[in-house]
Design a protein around this motif. Sequence first.
Motif, PDB file in Angstrom:
ATOM      1  N   THR A 318      -1.270   4.809-115.817  1.00 41.19           N
ATOM      2  CA  THR A 318      -1.634   4.769-117.334  1.00 41.19           C
ATOM      3  C   THR A 318      -0.899   3.229-117.766  1.00 41.19           C
ATOM      4  N   GLN A 320      -0.007   0.303-119.953  1.00 39.71           N
ATOM      5  CA  GLN A 320       0.818  -0.123-121.397  1.00 39.71           C
ATOM      6  C   GLN A 320       1.040  -1.336-121.705  1.00 39.71           C
ATOM      7  N   THR A 339      -1.282  -2.123-128.589  1.00 36.55           N
ATOM      8  CA  THR A 339      -0.958  -1.467-127.392  1.00 36.55           C
ATOM      9  C   THR A 339      -2.320  -0.871-126.802  1.00 36.55           C
ATOM     10  N   ASP A 340      -2.330  -0.666-125.669  1.00 31.55           N
ATOM     11  CA  ASP A 340      -3.443  -0.209-124.751  1.00 31.55           C
ATOM     12  C   ASP A 340      -3.968   1.183-125.383  1.00 31.55           C
ATOM     13  N   GLN A 341      -3.354   2.157-126.271  1.00 28.68           N
ATOM     14  CA  GLN A 341      -3.786   3.210-126.723  1.00 28.68           C
ATOM     15  C   GLN A 341      -4.271   3.081-128.144  1.00 28.68           C
ATOM     16  N   THR A 364       1.706   6.948-133.211  1.00 29.12           N
ATOM     17  CA  THR A 364       0.765   6.121-132.454  1.00 29.12           C
ATOM     18  C   THR A 364      -0.687   6.606-133.158  1.00 29.12           C
ATOM     19  N   PHE A 371      -7.935  -0.954-125.196  1.00 24.70           N
ATOM     20  CA  PHE A 371      -6.764  -1.445-125.749  1.00 24.70           C
ATOM     21  C   PHE A 371      -7.074  -2.691-126.832  1.00 24.70           C
ATOM     22  N   GLY A 593       4.938  -1.976-121.337  1.00 22.38           N
ATOM     23  CA  GLY A 593       5.260  -1.410-122.725  1.00 22.38           C
ATOM     24  C   GLY A 593       6.849  -1.778-123.071  1.00 22.38           C
ATOM     25  N   SER A 615       5.547   4.241-124.158  1.00 27.47           N
ATOM     26  CA  SER A 615       4.396   4.742-123.662  1.00 27.47           C
ATOM     27  C   SER A 615       3.572   5.614-124.687  1.00 27.47           C
ATOM     28  N   ALA A 619      -4.608   5.951-121.761  1.00 28.44           N
ATOM     29  CA  ALA A 619      -5.327   4.928-122.406  1.00 28.44           C
ATOM     30  C   ALA A 619      -6.701   5.299-122.888  1.00 28.44           C
TER      31      ALA A 619
END
Length: 633
Positions: A318, A320, A339-341, A364, A371, A593, A615, A619
């Motif tokens: 995963t 980040q 972020t990647d999320q 989040t 991302f 991250g 984290s 993603a």
Amino acid sequence: MSVRERLCRIIRMPSGNYLASDAAGRIHLIDQDLNLLRSSPANRVPVPFYCITEADGWIVGRDKLGNAARWNAQTLHMTHWIPTQSLADESRLLEDEEPSLTISRGIAVSDGKVYFNNGYMQLVVLDLATFELIDVRPSPSGDTPIEWICVDHPRLDALTDKHGNLYLGDLETGSFPHTLSLDEDANLHRVQYDQVHDRFWVIQDEGSGDSAMVSNGVVTVTTQGEVDQELQFASDDIECLEFSLDGRRVVAAGFDGVIEEFDNSTSVLTRSRTFGDFSHQVSDMVLTSEGDAIVLCQNGCLTKVASNGAVLAEHDFTPQCMWDVGWSGDDSSVLEFATDQGVLALAVSSAPGGRAPTLTQQRTVELGLGFCRRVCTLSQGGGLVITRSGEVARYNDHGVVWTYRPGGLLHDLAVSPDESRLAVAANSGGYELSVEDGATLETFEFGEEPVWACSYAGEDGLVFSTRAGGTVVLDKDRSLSLSFEVGDYPKRMWQHSDGSLVTTGAGGIRRFDVTDGTQTHFYSESLSNTAENVVFHNGFVYVVTYDSQLGVFREEGEFLGVIEGVLPDFPKALALVEQPGGDDYLLIGGRGGYVCSFELAADGTPVHKGTSWFSGGKAQGQADLNVELHAAK
């Protein structure tokens, strides 16, 4: 089991398995289905090995400080570690010379000898069997790091460097009579021998001639040291180049995030097809004996792709990264990180007594768009992002409000002072949109040149800058007011509090007077790689680079020092936290991250106070990776 640190390099082992190095200096054996088999113990110095190879049952590598290591290929136990100072010819060093940070990949084994640069850019020769030092000599590339070494030709060795040069000669004797300049002034990441047509292939970062910084590609060179052909197809760095076992299929990939395939059955350079997009920029790749591609992206994601484009396997990882950051508009104690999320909100609480502020993960916002590379927060809450998947989006705490797709890769984002408009820099041109609903207000064409940075200037002006550094200032009617060059490629751009234009990128940090295009300040001393981001505070300038440096300057230009070895991986996001009582802090976020906290002393010195890691979930855009196959353009 899976690797938890970001992977940096991957090579094929004689067994058919793969060996990968990670950002913390460890190496890992991975099977053909991308499962982790074993890992080396923690390295005594947690510095990544971008420079790594295998020979005769040994793994040998050079880290980015120039230290050398050898591991047993079966057990992955380290047998030797030699500091770069012990590999230097001191008689050739300057007084008090320190080793240079270098992310280079130039290493090879030939006739039982290991060749690579030490941290002083001298050429080191080690005995593979004993790991004893045989020789230290001047490098064929001078003070420029060697980027790749190819020893596959029966009589001719080929080297490339980080300033666009190819060298053909003999490692044993040190004689390299042929030198060719094949790139404007940037990395040649690979040179590979073409056994079918008895020539070398070289990949470019920036290109050359009239197309430099617009498009780049591959160059073939004869064994007599003459350019054979050149074919351009990329808009960004090309990082890797691989041949099939029979040499009739060639694949190249890089920061465009796709694989370009060539038909090498004839001597004419012929692109046959393209497949991608991958989750991020492709940083490394190997081909299996069956012709499948093992693709490593810069975010650490590892994917196995069949020759028909089908995804066969993915390593359980995963990614980040804290890409960018802004203060939440409706809460001055909350930072919102791209972020990647999606967008990660961290509450910042002041801590008395010289302690770093406390960071608490608050929420989040998963946008489902891949991302987020840049974020601009808005005063009424929420904000705007650009994503790797090519989307411009407005978000709030509940998710996406609207999206817009300009076309192609997106690089930068800016919001007008009154927050009614936003500018987007993209490979396909410059754009100005409505913040309210994403409607297109203006489009700006720059020919074939990709646009890499943008900013608003004053109350009504707008600035765009291309990959090549060509910059235009547009007035309130969006007519051309001024054009000038910013020098090298820009990464980020914004208006300083004094009205000047700040750019980060290759070469360092620059400031310009946007009324006439004059460069007023340049901060570059001791910065060993691309300057990613910068903060100005109390007369000091704090710069982070691709080599994970934190450099400090006085605002008038004096260099004060650089901190190395503290940031865990590539830094990206910077935020200034001004606490009651005068204890001001610099927060640095980056790959993996992490967020590092530095107290800013009165004399400008940053004092590291701690690091936190954050984290999210899987993603978005990774669970259902879809690699499309299409004919070459």
